[in-house]
Design an enzyme around this catalytic site. Structure first.
Site, PDB file in Angstrom:
ATOM      1  N   PRO A  34      40.735  38.581  42.310  1.00 35.46           N
ATOM      2  CA  PRO A  34      40.990  40.115  42.497  1.00 35.46           C
ATOM      3  C   PRO A  34      40.160  41.111  43.170  1.00 35.46           C
ATOM      4  O   PRO A  34      38.995  40.945  42.561  1.00 35.46           O
ATOM      5  CB  PRO A  34      41.457  40.514  40.858  1.00 35.46           C
ATOM      6  CG  PRO A  34      41.788  39.275  40.365  1.00 35.46           C
ATOM      7  CD  PRO A  34      40.992  38.333  41.022  1.00 35.46           C
ATOM      8  N   CYS A  35      40.511  41.733  43.978  1.00 39.39           N
ATOM      9  CA  CYS A  35      39.692  42.632  44.997  1.00 39.39           C
ATOM     10  C   CYS A  35      39.267  43.662  44.316  1.00 39.39           C
ATOM     11  O   CYS A  35      38.332  44.666  44.625  1.00 39.39           O
ATOM     12  CB  CYS A  35      39.938  42.631  46.343  1.00 39.39           C
ATOM     13  SG  CYS A  35      41.435  43.486  46.337  1.00 39.39           S
TER      14      CYS A  35
END
Length: 386
Positions: free
Chosen positions: A96-97
């Site tokens: 997840p960024c």
């Protein structure tokens, strides 16, 4: 099916990288070409249930595993896929960024790189260490490479390097590989044999916010108008597509390719906003003659890009409209028949976090060619959204 090479997918989301894996040997920019089935995603993992429903709808032969990767043992991932260590040809995935995205910089802990989710990078290294794939592909937002996150990024590279994979990284612009979107992602790629991975050369060229240099020997960037060709024209917009409310009238007056700056003293609209007082995406309209700007995963009500054409409300007022699902699929170079589970917000989040298909394919195809599984890259580069 037994001849297909198995792949383990982590943080799978909507399956952008998974789709790239399974269509790696398909013709570029041809959504009708499914490829020859060189690779198969054996297991896909994620903690988000709508994302896994999307995966199940589009990857019927892929096993799915729901859960927080920090508490899911690697043995369970391999067992779900029916694999043992060293059997996966690839491990792919994008942690997840949020910790590394510019959109998270308003939180102090993200600016200072103290987000606990950053540890997911370490979990990716752990799975690579324990599955020992022939190679891996990790992707993330460009922000991961910023000085703010230097410690996390260097720890990631050091961890993968200690395993002998000789990780190489590069920020790639999706539009340079045929995606009608100016979206930048960082890819980290490594091989178990320690050989250096060479990133694919761009096939397309055009100007962007960072460069006005255009390579005339390459194919021009695919525009939003080209991407939308052939989509059905609807006579009326649904209520959730209409940009209305406080800034509805202002948004409708903004020309294609412009944003809220149109309504400052320096441009031709109303003098309503202070110069550079908002984010660039505020009231942003698509330019039909250029690739789209980056699709946002969790946009606010006034965050674009919105379509360049206006629609009329039931009372006859002109308003800008939000992009439809089929348009967002085109801007991600996804096939038209790709099914996405959940509400409109779920769809937007899944696509906004996904890897554009053609960008992912370019990286996977280059890796499989260098590993010797593909003789050469497909020659056709014609635009074929269908």
């Amino acid at each position: 099916m037994s001849e297909q090479l198995p792949v383990v997918s982590l943080f799978s989301g909507a399956g952008g990288l998974d789709l790239a894996v399974e269509r790696a040997d398909a013709e570029p920019l041809s959504t009708a070409d499914l490829g020859g089935g060189l690779l198969r995603v054996s297991v896909a993992t994620d903690y988000n249930e709508p994302a896994l429903q999307t995966l199940k709808a589009n990857f019927r032969d892929t096993k799915t595993l729901t859960g927080d990767i920090r508490v899911v043992p690697t043995e369970e991932i391999l067992a779900k896929a029916g694999l043992r260590a060293k059997e996966p040809v690839l491990v792919v995935g994008g942690p997840p960024c949020t910790p590394f995205s510019k959109s998270g910089f308003w939180l102090e802990q993200k600016r200072e790189s103290r987000d606990p989710n950053a540890s997911l990078l370490d979990e990716y290294v752990r799975v690579v260490r324990e599955t020992q794939p022939e190679a891996f592909i990790l992707e993330n937002v460009q922000g991961l490479t910023y000085k703010t996150h230097k410690a996390q990024f260097e720890r990631l590279l050091k961890g993968l390097g200690a395993l002998g994979y000789n990780p190489q990284w590069k920020v790639l612009l999706a539009a340079d590989y045929g995606v009608p979107q100016l979206r930048r992602r960082v890819f980290v790629v490594g091989r178990r044999d320690g050989q250096r991975f060479e990133f694919p050369e761009p096939t397309h060229s055009g100007w962007s916010e960072h460069s006005r240099t255009v390579d005339a020997t390459k194919i021009p960037h695919v525009t939003a108008a080209q991407a939308f060709e052939g989509l059905p024209i609807l006579s009326r917009a649904s209520n959730d597509e209409i940009v209305d409310g406080n800034y509805g009238e202002l948004a409708a007056e903004i020309p294609p390719g412009q944003n809220y700056l149109w309504h400052t003293e320096r441009y031709g609209g109303r003098n309503h906003f202070e110069w550079r007082s908002r984010y660039w995406t505020f009231l942003l309209r698509l330019d039909p003659n250029r690739p789209s700007t980056t699709l946002q995963a969790q946009p606010g009500p006034w965050v674009g890009p919105f379509h360049w054409e206006n629609v009329r409300t039931t009372s006859g007022q002109e308003r800008a409209r939000r992009l439809r699902v089929n348009e967002m699929l085109r801007l991600m170079s996804f096939p038209d028949d790709f099914k996405i589970a959940g509400t409109r917000a779920d769809v937007q989040r899944q696509l906004g976090n996904a890897v554009p298909l053609e960008l992912g394919k370019a990286v996977v195809r280059a890796l499989m060619t260098q590993l010797g599984y593909l003789d050469r890259e497909p020659a056709s580069r014609s635009v074929a959204f269908a």
